[in-house]
Design an enzyme around this catalytic site. Structure first.
Site, PDB file in Angstrom:
ATOM      1  N   GLU A 144      -9.420 -22.273 -12.830  1.00 15.89           N
ATOM      2  CA  GLU A 144     -11.048 -21.056 -13.612  1.00 15.89           C
ATOM      3  C   GLU A 144     -11.974 -20.290 -12.553  1.00 15.89           C
ATOM      4  OE1 GLU A 144     -13.462 -23.606 -16.024  1.00 15.89           O
ATOM      5  OE2 GLU A 144     -12.098 -24.426 -17.214  1.00 15.89           O
ATOM      6  N   GLU A 148      -9.959 -27.687 -13.064  1.00 16.54           N
ATOM      7  CA  GLU A 148     -11.056 -27.486 -12.800  1.00 16.54           C
ATOM      8  C   GLU A 148     -11.685 -26.363 -11.677  1.00 16.54           C
ATOM      9  OE1 GLU A 148     -13.438 -27.242 -15.154  1.00 16.54           O
ATOM     10  OE2 GLU A 148     -12.692 -28.230 -17.234  1.00 16.54           O
ATOM     11  N   GLN A 194       0.788  -1.229  -0.072  1.00 19.05           N
ATOM     12  CA  GLN A 194       0.584   0.200  -0.121  1.00 19.05           C
ATOM     13  C   GLN A 194       0.080   0.912  -0.057  1.00 19.05           C
ATOM     14  OE1 GLN A 194      -3.570   1.056  -0.233  1.00 19.05           O
ATOM     15  NE2 GLN A 194      -3.271  -1.573  -0.313  1.00 19.05           N
ATOM     16  N   HIS A 228      -7.217   1.303   7.178  1.00 15.61           N
ATOM     17  CA  HIS A 228      -7.695  -0.539   7.286  1.00 15.61           C
ATOM     18  C   HIS A 228      -7.942  -0.067   8.877  1.00 15.61           C
ATOM     19  CE1 HIS A 228     -10.161  -3.883   8.106  1.00 15.61           C
ATOM     20  NE2 HIS A 228      -8.356  -5.095   8.219  1.00 15.61           N
TER      21      HIS A 228
END
Length: 318
Positions: free
Chosen positions: A225, A221, A26, A106
């Protein structure tokens, strides 16, 4: 309330100096975005920091932390949560001038009382909803990440200007609170983004392996993906993603809802949220920090050596 770029102004930061403490994910992104938005930025780093040369090569002004804090009107604490207490006690409390604004990306350390900001200092929240490299990439491409802001107490106009300077107004700047940002951020990380998604992918991968399928097929799979679907959700929303997939995928998604997000799962999420809101998670985090993050290191090591990671390396020919 949500503000867009055209409703926001940089005026509250113009003519002021912003000290950014830290040059990690950051710190790097926010320093560069602020500077490129025309804000005067000084980077506060410890003497002898190996990051100083990199920062100077990028055209940033670098000073020792105390000097940088002393001359700043706004101080952004962009080091890891585990160091916030020492940063505030060692550098901000002794050196910050009266009335300066302290910005957190944060709310965790403030919400759970890990830091005590001097009473005369403004306490602000400007939390971009993107990791640092993504925040920078979006800015450079003329886009932005959403940000949640708060001023408790403090000048909300400074927080609004700070978020605009990060490029967040291009997406949207949302009025929030330290509590809301902290609790929703922790819950999202645990339930979906970094906890739930990983746990689901690992369980699905293991299910296919135990059923005799190759680890390459299982990895593609169940893991590979994810990016395809995540990109579709980001670009079109969940409904838009669903409209873009095959009919078998649509039917399968509908069928799977009650098996995956059943009463037991939802009950677990409610317990998770209650643990966050009660301070239980923060207490255990502090205990893990005191122990040197041994359990976290073990968890990360197990992931690195897992069969699923071996499948990834095999596919990438590493």
């Amino acid at each position: 309330m949500i503000w867009r770029d055209e409703q926001l102004s940089l005026d509250s930061l113009l003519g002021k100096t912003v000290c950014v403490i830290g040059f990690g994910s950051q710190g790097r992104a926010q320093s560069l975005n602020l500077r490129d938005s025309g804000i005067s930025v000084v980077l506060g780093l410890r003497e002898g920091s190996p990051r100083a040369a990199e920062a100077r090569a990028l055209g940033l002004r670098v000073e020792q932390i105390g000097e940088a804090v002393e001359g700043a009107d706004v101080i952004a604490v962009l080091t890891p949560e585990r160091s916030h207490e020492s940063v505030v006690d060692e550098w901000i409390s002794p050196y910050a001038k009266a009335g300066a604004a302290v910005v957190f990306a944060h709310g965790f350390s403030v919400q759970y009382g890990q830091v005590r900001v001097r009473d005369d200092l403004q306490r602000l929240l400007a939390a971009p909803k993107a990791i640092g490299p993504r925040l920078r990439t979006l800015y450079e491409s003329g886009q932005g990440a959403y940000a949640m802001i708060a001023a408790e107490p403090g000048d909300i106009e400074i927080a609004k200007a700070y978020a605009k300077a990060l490029g967040c107004g291009r997406a949207g700047v949302i009025l929030s609170s330290f509590r809301e940002e902290t609790e929703t951020d922790l819950f999202g990380e645990q339930a979906v983004l970094c906890g739930g998604m990983i746990a689901l992918a690992r369980a699905a991968y293991q299910t296919l392996i135990e059923a005799g399928y190759s680890r390459e097929a299982a990895y593609i799979e169940c893991v590979e993906e994810i990016k395809l679907i995540a990109d579709l959700v980001f670009e079109r929303g969940i409904a838009g993603m669903t409209n873009s997939i095959s009919d078998t995928a649509q039917f399968g998604a509908m069928t799977a809802q009650n098996l995956i997000a059943n009463a037991e799962t939802i009950s677990g999420m409610r317990r998770m949220l209650q643990d966050i809101r009660s301070g239980g998670f923060a207490k255990r985090f502090a205990e893990e920090q005191a122990a040197g993050f041994r359990k976290v290191e073990t968890f990360c090591a197990e992931l690195r050596e897992s069969d699923m990671e071996q499948a990834r390396r095999s596919l990438l020919n590493e």
